[in-house]
Design a protein around this motif. Structure first.
Motif, PDB file in Angstrom:
ATOM      1  N   ARG A 458       2.220 -33.072   8.210  1.00  0.00           N
ATOM      2  CA  ARG A 458       1.691 -33.808   9.351  1.00  0.00           C
ATOM      3  C   ARG A 458       1.623 -35.292   9.006  1.00  0.00           C
ATOM      4  N   VAL A 459       1.847 -36.123  10.025  1.00  0.00           N
ATOM      5  CA  VAL A 459       1.915 -37.568   9.801  1.00  0.00           C
ATOM      6  C   VAL A 459       0.603 -38.271  10.115  1.00  0.00           C
ATOM      7  N   GLY A 460      -0.357 -37.558  10.752  1.00  0.00           N
ATOM      8  CA  GLY A 460      -1.621 -38.185  11.119  1.00  0.00           C
ATOM      9  C   GLY A 460      -1.504 -38.972  12.422  1.00  0.00           C
ATOM     10  N   GLU A 461      -2.643 -39.368  12.954  1.00  0.00           N
ATOM     11  CA  GLU A 461      -2.651 -40.125  14.206  1.00  0.00           C
ATOM     12  C   GLU A 461      -1.967 -41.470  14.020  1.00  0.00           C
ATOM     13  N   GLY A 462      -0.944 -41.727  14.846  1.00  0.00           N
ATOM     14  CA  GLY A 462      -0.200 -42.980  14.733  1.00  0.00           C
ATOM     15  C   GLY A 462       0.667 -43.052  13.499  1.00  0.00           C
ATOM     16  N   GLY A 463       0.798 -41.927  12.745  1.00  0.00           N
ATOM     17  CA  GLY A 463       1.573 -41.950  11.505  1.00  0.00           C
ATOM     18  C   GLY A 463       0.796 -42.516  10.338  1.00  0.00           C
ATOM     19  N   ALA A 464      -0.543 -42.406  10.393  1.00  0.00           N
ATOM     20  CA  ALA A 464      -1.397 -43.051   9.388  1.00  0.00           C
ATOM     21  C   ALA A 464      -1.200 -42.485   7.989  1.00  0.00           C
ATOM     22  N   LEU A 465      -0.683 -41.245   7.858  1.00  0.00           N
ATOM     23  CA  LEU A 465      -0.503 -40.639   6.547  1.00  0.00           C
ATOM     24  C   LEU A 465       0.807 -41.053   5.885  1.00  0.00           C
TER      25      LEU A 465
END
Length: 565
Positions: A458-465
Motif C-alpha cells: 500500500r502507498v498510503g494516503e496521497g502516496g505518503a509511504l
C-alpha cells in the motif's frame, strides 16, 4: 428552506421529501385534532354520571393510538428518506464534482469541498431525519389546537390566535439577529480548522527552528477569533430565546386569566376551562422548542446554501455534436487566458506537429504550466483556440480528449491503495503483462522488488509511504500504461535526487518515444533534445527555436541557460 432542499436534491430525490413532509403534516394535524376529544371526556367526567365518559375515553384512546402509528410511520419515513437522500446526495455531489473543470480546484476550494462533503452534507440531510418532524409538529399542531379552541369557545380561540403572529414575529426577529453571527462563526471555524492543519503540517519547520514550546501565533489568533465569534453568537441568541419564552408565557397567562374570568362569570364550566388550559399548555411546549429548532435549521440552511452554490457551478460545456480529431498534432492559435484579474497567456500562437517534442521554459509565473492546463482543458480560453488534430478542444468530448492525453505532474497524487491499483488507473482493463511492462519501462519494478508486499504494498494516503521519486515512477508507469498519443510533462524531475532523476529520465524517454510531447522544465538539460524550445515570459513567446540556435543567438534563453546550468 424546503424549496432550497428540494432544489439541492434534484428532481430524482425530491418526491420522497414531499411524501415525508405530507405524512408529517397529517400526523401533526391528527395530533391537534385528538386534543378536541378532551372537551367531551372532561365534561362527562365532571358531570353527574362519570361512567358516560367511557365511550369518549375509548374514542380518545383509539385516536391517540392512530396518532402513535402515524408518528411511527412518519418518523421512520423521515429516517429512511434521510439515509436514502444522504447516499443520493453524495452521488449527486460526486457526479457534479467530476464534471467541474479541473481549473476550478484551486485556492481554498479543496478544503472547502472536503468540509462540505463530510460534515456539511450530513448536517444538511439531517434536516429530513431529525429536524423536519419536530419542526412541522411545532408549527402545525398549535395551529390545529387554535382551530379547536375557536370551535369550542370563540373568545378563548381568539385569545390563542392573537399569540400566533406574535410568536412568528419574535421567531423571525431572532433568526435575522443570529444570521450574521452564525455566518461569522462558520467562517471563523473554517479558518481555525485550516490553521490547525497548518500547525500540524508545520511541525518539522517549527521544531527545526527550535519553537517546540512556543505557541503558534496564527493558530492562537484564529482560535481566539473563533471563541469571540462563538460568544457573540451565543449572546445574539439570548434575546430571541428569552423573547420567545416570554411571549409564550404571557400568552398562556392571558388565556389563564381569560378562562378564569369566563368560568367565574358562568360562560364556561370547570371541565371546559381545564380542557382549554391543557390545550394551551400543549401549545406552549412545541412553541418553546422553536428557538432550539430554529438555530439547528439555520445551521443546516447555511450548509444547504453552500451545497446549492456548489451544485449551481457550471461545468465546462460539452459539445452537442462532438468531433473526433484525425491526428495528434497540437496548435495554440492566438490564445488569451485571464485568471484572477491577470492576463496569464497573452495572444500566444504556436504549433507542435504530430510526433514532435516542444519544450516550454521561462521564469516562474510566465504561464508555462497554464499552457498544459489549457491544452488538457482544465480551463477554457478567453480568446483564440487550442486545437488537437486540427479540432478545437471545445468541440471534442471530454472523454475523447482525455483518452488522447497522458499527463505527468511534478506533484504526484496517489490513492490509498496498492501500487498495482494506482498504476492500473492509467488503463483499468490492461492485463497483467501490460502492467508489468509499463512498470519495467518506468523502472518501477525496482521499487516493487524492495517493498514488503511487492505489488500489493500500500502507498498510503496521497502516496505518503513512498518517496517523491518512487511516486513519480508510479505516475510515469501509469502514463505508459495509458498509451496516449499526446504527453504533457510538468516539471517531472525538478525535486528529485540524482538516482531517482536518472531513473525517471529513462522512464520519461520511453514515454515520449513516438508521441506528441509538450514539456515544461526548469532543469534545462531535460529540454536539449526537444525538436523546438519556446521561451515564455509574461504569457508571451520571447524566443523560440532549437537549443543550439537559441544559445547561438545569445538572447533570453542563453541568459537563462547560463543562470541555471
Amino acid at each position: 428552506m424546503i424549496r432550497m432542499l428540494l432544489r439541492v436534491l434534484g428532481h430524482e430525490y425530491a418526491p420522497p421529501v414531499r411524501r415525508t413532509v405530507a405524512l408529517m403534516t397529517v400526523t401533526a394535524v391528527v395530533e391537534g385534532l385528538s386534543c378536541a376529544l378532551l372537551f367531551p371526556v372532561l365534561r362527562e367526567l365532571f358531570g353527574s354520571t362519570p361512567s358516560d365518559a367511557w365511550p369518549w375515553l375509548i374514542a380518545f384512546g383509539a385516536v391517540v393510538a392512530g396518532y402513535a402509528v402515524l408518528r411511527y410511520v412518519s418518523d421512520r419515513s423521515g429516517f429512511h428518506a434521510g439515509t436514502t437522500l444522504l447516499h443520493g446526495m453524495y452521488h449527486r455531489l460526486g457526479d457534479h464534482l467530476a464534471r467541474l473543470p479541473l481549473g476550478w480546484y484551486g485556492g481554498g476550494r479543496v478544503g472547502e469541498v472536503s468540509v462540505l462533503a463530510s460534515g456539511g452534507v450530513l448536517q444538511a440531510m439531517s434536516v429530513i431525519a431529525h429536524l423536519l418532524g419536530p419542526f412541522v409538529s411545532a408549527c402545525v399542531t398549535p395551529l390545529v389546537i387554535v382551530g379547536v379552541l375557536l370551535a369550542f369557545d370563540w373568545r378563548m380561540g381568539l385569545a390563542a390566535l392573537v399569540a400566533v403572529p406574535l410568536v412568528a414575529v419574535v421567531q423571525a426577529w431572532a433568526g435575522r439577529s443570529m444570521a450574521a453571527t452564525d455566518e461569522e462563526r462558520h467562517e471563523r471555524g473554517h479558518e481555525a480548522t485550516g490553521r490547525v492543519i497548518e500547525y500540524l503540517q508545520a511541525q518539522p519547520v517549527l521544531r527545526a527552528g527550535g519553537r517546540t514550546a512556543e505557541r503558534f501565533g496564527a493558530l492562537d489568533d484564529s482560535l481566539s477569533e473563533l471563541r469571540r465569534a462563538s460568544r457573540r453568537s451565543t449572546l445574539a441568541a439570548l434575546p430571541g430565546v428569552l423573547g420567545l419564552a416570554l411571549t409564550v408565557q404571557v400568552a398562556f397567562t392571558a388565556m389563564l386569566a381569560l378562562g378564569a374570568h369566563l368560568a367565574l362569570g358562568g360562560s364556561i364550566g370547570a371541565a371546559e376551562l381545564l380542557a382549554i388550559l391543557v390545550l394551551a399548555a400543549r401549545c406552549a411546549d412545541p412553541l418553546l422548542s422553536l428557538s432550539e429548532l430554529g438555530g439547528r435549521l439555520r445551521g443546516a440552511r447555511s450548509e444547504l446554501t453552500r451545497l446549492d452554490a456548489l451544485l449551481r457551478t457550471e461545468p465546462l460545456p460539452e459539445p452537442p455534436e462532438p468531433v473526433r480529431p484525425e491526428d495528434h498534432g497540437v496548435e495554440f492559435a492566438s490564445v488569451t487566458f485571464r485568471q484572477g484579474g491577470r492576463t496569464v497567456v497573452d495572444d500566444l500562437s504556436l504549433s507542435v506537429p504530430e510526433g514532435q517534442r516542444l519544450a516550454v521554459v521561462g521564469p516562474s509565473g510566465a504561464g508555462k504550466s497554464t499552457l498544459l492546463q489549457l491544452l488538457a482543458r482544465f480551463h477554457d480560453v478567453d480568446g483564440g483556440a487550442i486545437r488537437v488534430g486540427g479540432v478545437d478542444v471545445r468541440t471534442i468530448s471530454t472523454e475523447t480528449l482525455m483518452a488522447r492525453i497522458a499527463i505527468v505532474f511534478q506533484d504526484v497524487y496517489l490513492f490509498d491503495g496498492t501500487i498495482e491499483e494506482n498504476v492500473r488507473l492509467g488503463r483499468p482493463g490492461a492485463d497483467e503483462a501490460e502492467v508489468r511492462a509499463a512498470a519495467a519501462a518506468a523502472r518501477l519494478d525496482e521499487v516493487v522488488e524492495r517493498l514488503p508486499g511487492g505489488w500489493a504494498a500500500r502507498v498510503g494516503e496521497g502516496g505518503a509511504l513512498l518517496s517523491g521519486g518512487e511516486r513519480q515512477r508510479v505516475s510515469i508507469a501509469r502514463a505508459l500504461l495509458k498509451d496516449a498519443p499526446i504527453v504533457l510533462l510538468d516539471e517531472v524531475t525538478s525535486a528529485l535526487d540524482p538516482v531517482n532523476e536518472a531513473a525517471v529520465h529513462q522512464g520519461v524517454e520511453r514515454l515520449m518515444a513516438g508521441r506528441t510531447v509538450v514539456m515544461v522544465a526548469h532543469r534545462l538539460r531535460t529540454v536539449r533534445r526537444a525538436d523546438r524550445i519556446v521561451f515564455l515570459d509574461g504569457g508571451r513567446i520571447a524566443e523560440e527555436g532549437r537549443h543550439d540556435e537559441l544559445l547561438h543567438r545569445g538572447g533570453r534563453y542563453a541568459d537563462f541557460w547560463r543562470a541555471v546550468v
